[in-house]
Write a protein that holds these residues in place. Structure first.
Motif, PDB file in Angstrom:
ATOM      1  N   GLY A   2       0.822  -1.182   0.013  1.00 17.40           N
ATOM      2  CA  GLY A   2      -0.035  -0.077   0.007  1.00 17.40           C
ATOM      3  C   GLY A   2       0.902   1.136  -0.113  1.00 17.40           C
ATOM      4  N   ASN A   3       2.015   1.159   0.853  1.00 15.97           N
ATOM      5  CA  ASN A   3       2.672   2.348   0.992  1.00 15.97           C
ATOM      6  C   ASN A   3       3.573   2.738  -0.265  1.00 15.97           C
ATOM      7  OD1 ASN A   3       3.057   3.949   3.260  1.00 15.97           O
ATOM      8  ND2 ASN A   3       3.442   2.233   4.460  1.00 15.97           N
ATOM      9  N   LEU A   4       3.927   1.456  -0.836  1.00 21.18           N
ATOM     10  CA  LEU A   4       4.791   1.776  -2.261  1.00 21.18           C
ATOM     11  C   LEU A   4       4.060   2.254  -3.264  1.00 21.18           C
ATOM     12  CD1 LEU A   4       6.978  -1.629  -2.288  1.00 21.18           C
ATOM     13  CD2 LEU A   4       7.579   0.877  -1.616  1.00 21.18           C
ATOM     14  N   ARG A  61       1.555   6.364  -6.837  1.00 18.50           N
ATOM     15  CA  ARG A  61       0.386   7.301  -7.144  1.00 18.50           C
ATOM     16  C   ARG A  61       0.620   8.620  -7.189  1.00 18.50           C
ATOM     17  NH1 ARG A  61      -4.642   7.054  -3.852  1.00 18.50           N
ATOM     18  NH2 ARG A  61      -3.427   8.833  -3.421  1.00 18.50           N
ATOM     19  N   GLN A  62       0.973   9.119  -5.992  1.00 21.32           N
ATOM     20  CA  GLN A  62       1.389  10.601  -5.746  1.00 21.32           C
ATOM     21  C   GLN A  62       2.196  11.063  -6.438  1.00 21.32           C
ATOM     22  OE1 GLN A  62       2.437   9.824  -1.566  1.00 21.32           O
ATOM     23  NE2 GLN A  62       0.456  10.106  -0.706  1.00 21.32           N
ATOM     24  N   VAL A  63       3.142  10.414  -6.855  1.00 21.99           N
ATOM     25  CA  VAL A  63       4.277  11.229  -7.771  1.00 21.99           C
ATOM     26  C   VAL A  63       3.585  11.344  -9.396  1.00 21.99           C
ATOM     27  CG1 VAL A  63       6.433  10.896  -6.641  1.00 21.99           C
ATOM     28  CG2 VAL A  63       5.864   9.043  -8.292  1.00 21.99           C
ATOM     29  N   VAL A 113      10.394  14.384   0.748  1.00 21.08           N
ATOM     30  CA  VAL A 113      10.507  15.806  -0.032  1.00 21.08           C
ATOM     31  C   VAL A 113       9.295  16.103  -0.213  1.00 21.08           C
ATOM     32  CG1 VAL A 113      13.064  15.271  -0.546  1.00 21.08           C
ATOM     33  CG2 VAL A 113      10.919  14.433  -1.852  1.00 21.08           C
ATOM     34  N   ARG A 114       8.250  15.365  -0.138  1.00 19.55           N
ATOM     35  CA  ARG A 114       6.828  15.753  -0.650  1.00 19.55           C
ATOM     36  C   ARG A 114       6.054  16.803   0.379  1.00 19.55           C
ATOM     37  NH1 ARG A 114       2.160  13.019   0.474  1.00 19.55           N
ATOM     38  NH2 ARG A 114       3.252  11.394   1.674  1.00 19.55           N
ATOM     39  N   LYS A 115       5.622  17.580  -0.213  1.00 18.26           N
ATOM     40  CA  LYS A 115       4.680  18.507   0.801  1.00 18.26           C
ATOM     41  C   LYS A 115       3.640  17.694   1.562  1.00 18.26           C
ATOM     42  CE  LYS A 115       2.349  22.852   0.392  1.00 18.26           C
ATOM     43  NZ  LYS A 115       1.520  23.606  -0.628  1.00 18.26           N
TER      44      LYS A 115
HETATM   45 MG    MG Z   1       4.570   7.750   1.134  1.00 18.15          MG
END
Ligand code: MG
Ligand code: ADP
Length: 461
Positions: free
Chosen positions: A361-363, A368-370, A418-420
């Motif tokens: 799930g984390n990976l 997805r987020q990037v 480094v993600r907001k």
């Molecule tokens: Mg994460």
């Protein structure tokens, strides 16, 4: 029991070693004793012959002759002078001679052999001895004597030597025993005692050993123990402090979350404001508060005690991926982000399903987020295959690759983000969970074409 202790072992070994050494001394000294005994007989025989030669006609009465022979403890005396053999004194009842020993030029080994024969031959025999008397230039003496008295004398001598060796070994082992106790046993006991004291309360710095032994090896042991204890006490103190700090952070996070939840409710209401400026700012405020709440929650989850040990079960990978897709709402992004499963539909693995849910799930969430930020979206690909020792799972994406800052601190809690709004906990937790399975999580590759993480999970067959 006693002989299992260090001092007991030393005691026993010293007795054995001294006795073994005595055997090596015993054999040549018994041989030497025999030679001296025989030489003495020859000297006495010479004296008797001198007494006889002093008489005018070289004749003495039979009584005197017997007395002279008995005095020298021999049976007859023969003088050899200038190749002439002269019987000087003789016992009338001379028994047959069983062996002749020449003392004039017998080597050491021959003497040892003859001594052993004399010692072990338990028969009443008569032997002949040839030797050179003291200061008797040109004269040789030959005499016969009974072997039994010689044997008894040798046996007695041997017994004395045995008793002396016993005494020496008992004495030397007793000394060694005391020395070993003082030099080794006592310091070792002290060392062990210190370890036990220290073990009872390792945080107590006063229990750390104070090296004082002057024996180099024992001193080295004490010094090493000192290092070990100093380090351990130090890290225990640090651990305690960190635990206190962690507790404080948890309390702060908890309270902060409650405050923020109230703020969130207020912000939600501001969103509906008719004031255009307020309406414009409100969504930003709401998402900031959301992120702050997320950070508090993540910190609280991480702060909870160590992860429980995994409870492995056999399950279908496809089912798990499906569940994560649902949970992460990946279907909603379907037109931007696609998911590809590159493994057999029946691919099974044995692991803690709940924990693997969090890992994958984390990976997948990170991927997805990037890719959400990319105008054309991208693809998440899950690959899986078996290796001789376990299974390998790959979570790959077609995103922009890891930022440099994230790469150096990857898998380090609170640091890799480094993600907001990121906490930098996702990968750290995932790696910890995989390690708990005896496997490992690593970055397989990353470039501007995409990123790939590999999970290895050992499987018991
Ligand atoms: Mg994460
Ligand atoms: N698939 C990926 N592609 C590019 N960057 C990634 C990827 N996965 C993780 N990252 C980077 O690594 C950082 C750390 O990730 P993570 O440990 O999950 O923390 P968080 O998601 O809370 O930021 C992220 O902030 C992101 O910048």
């Amino acid at each position: 029991m006693f002989f299992k202790t260090l001092s007991g072992r030393f005691l026993l070994l010293t007795i054995i070693f001294v006795m073994v050494a005595e055997v090596f001394i015993f054999v040549p000294s018994v041989a030497r004793f025999r030679v001296e005994y025989l030489q003495q007989r020859l000297e006495l025989a010479q004296l008797a012959s001198l007494a006889l030669l002093a008489t005018p006609d070289d004749m003495v009465t039979p009584e005197l002759a017997n007395e002279l022979l008995a005095n020298a403890e021999v049976l007859n005396i023969v003088l050899r002078r200038n190749e002439m053999r002269e019987l000087i004194l003789s016992n009338p009842m001379v028994e047959p001679v069983s062996a002749t020993y020449d003392l004039r030029d017998a080597g050491p080994f021959e003497l040892i052999k003859d001594a052993m024969i004399a010692l072990f031959n338990n028969r009443d025999e008569v032997i002949r001895i040839i030797g050179r008397p003291v200061k008797g230039a040109g004269i040789e003496i030959e005499t016969t004597l009974e072997i039994m008295p010689l044997r008894y004398a040798m046996l007695e001598y041997g017994r004395n030597i045995f008793l002396i060796s016993l005494l020496i070994s008992v004495f030397s082992s007793a000394m060694l025993f005391i020395a070993v106790r003082r030099l080794m046993v006592r310091p070792i006991r002290k060392l062990v005692q210190n370890m036990m004291d220290y073990q009872q309360s390792p945080e107590d710095a006063t229990r750390v050993i104070k090296p004082e032994n002057r024996v180099i090896e024992l001193r080295a042991a004490e010094d090493t123990l000192l290092d070990l204890q100093t380090q351990l006490t130090g890290s225990l103190k640090q651990k305690e402090r960190l635990a206190q700090l962690g507790e404080a952070v948890a309390k702060i996070s908890h309270d902060l979350r409650n405050i923020l939840t109230t703020t969130q409710l207020l912000a939600d209401r501001i969103e509906t404001s008719t004031d255009p400026t307020v309406a414009r700012i409100a969504p930003k405020l709401v998402s900031s508060v959301d992120r702050a709440i997320n950070l508090c929650e993540q910190t609280l989850t991480y702060g909870k005690a160590e992860e429980a040990p995994p409870r492995p079960e056999l399950f279908l990978l496809a089912g798990l991926v499906e569940e994560i897709t649902d949970n992460e709402n990946l279907h909603d992004d379907a037109e931007k982000i696609s998911l590809r499963c590159d493994f057999q539909p029946g691919f099974e693995l044995s692991a803690d399903r709940e924990q693997m849910f969090r890992v994958l799930g984390n990976l997948m969430r990170n991927a997805r987020q990037v890719m959400e930020t990319m105008p054309n979206g991208g693809e998440i690909c899950i690959r899986a295959n078996h290796t001789p020792s376990g299974v390998q799972l790959y979570v790959c994406d077609t995103g922009p690759g890891l930022p440099e800052a994230a790469k150096t601190k990857l898998f380090q809690p609170f640091q890799g983000s480094v993600r907001k709004g990121g906490t930098g906990l996702g990968l750290a937790i995932a790696a910890e969970l995989v390690r708990g399975h005896g496997g490992n999580l690593e970055l397989a590759e990353t470039s501007s074409e995409g990123t790939c993480f590999r999970i290895f999970l050992p499987q018991k067959h």
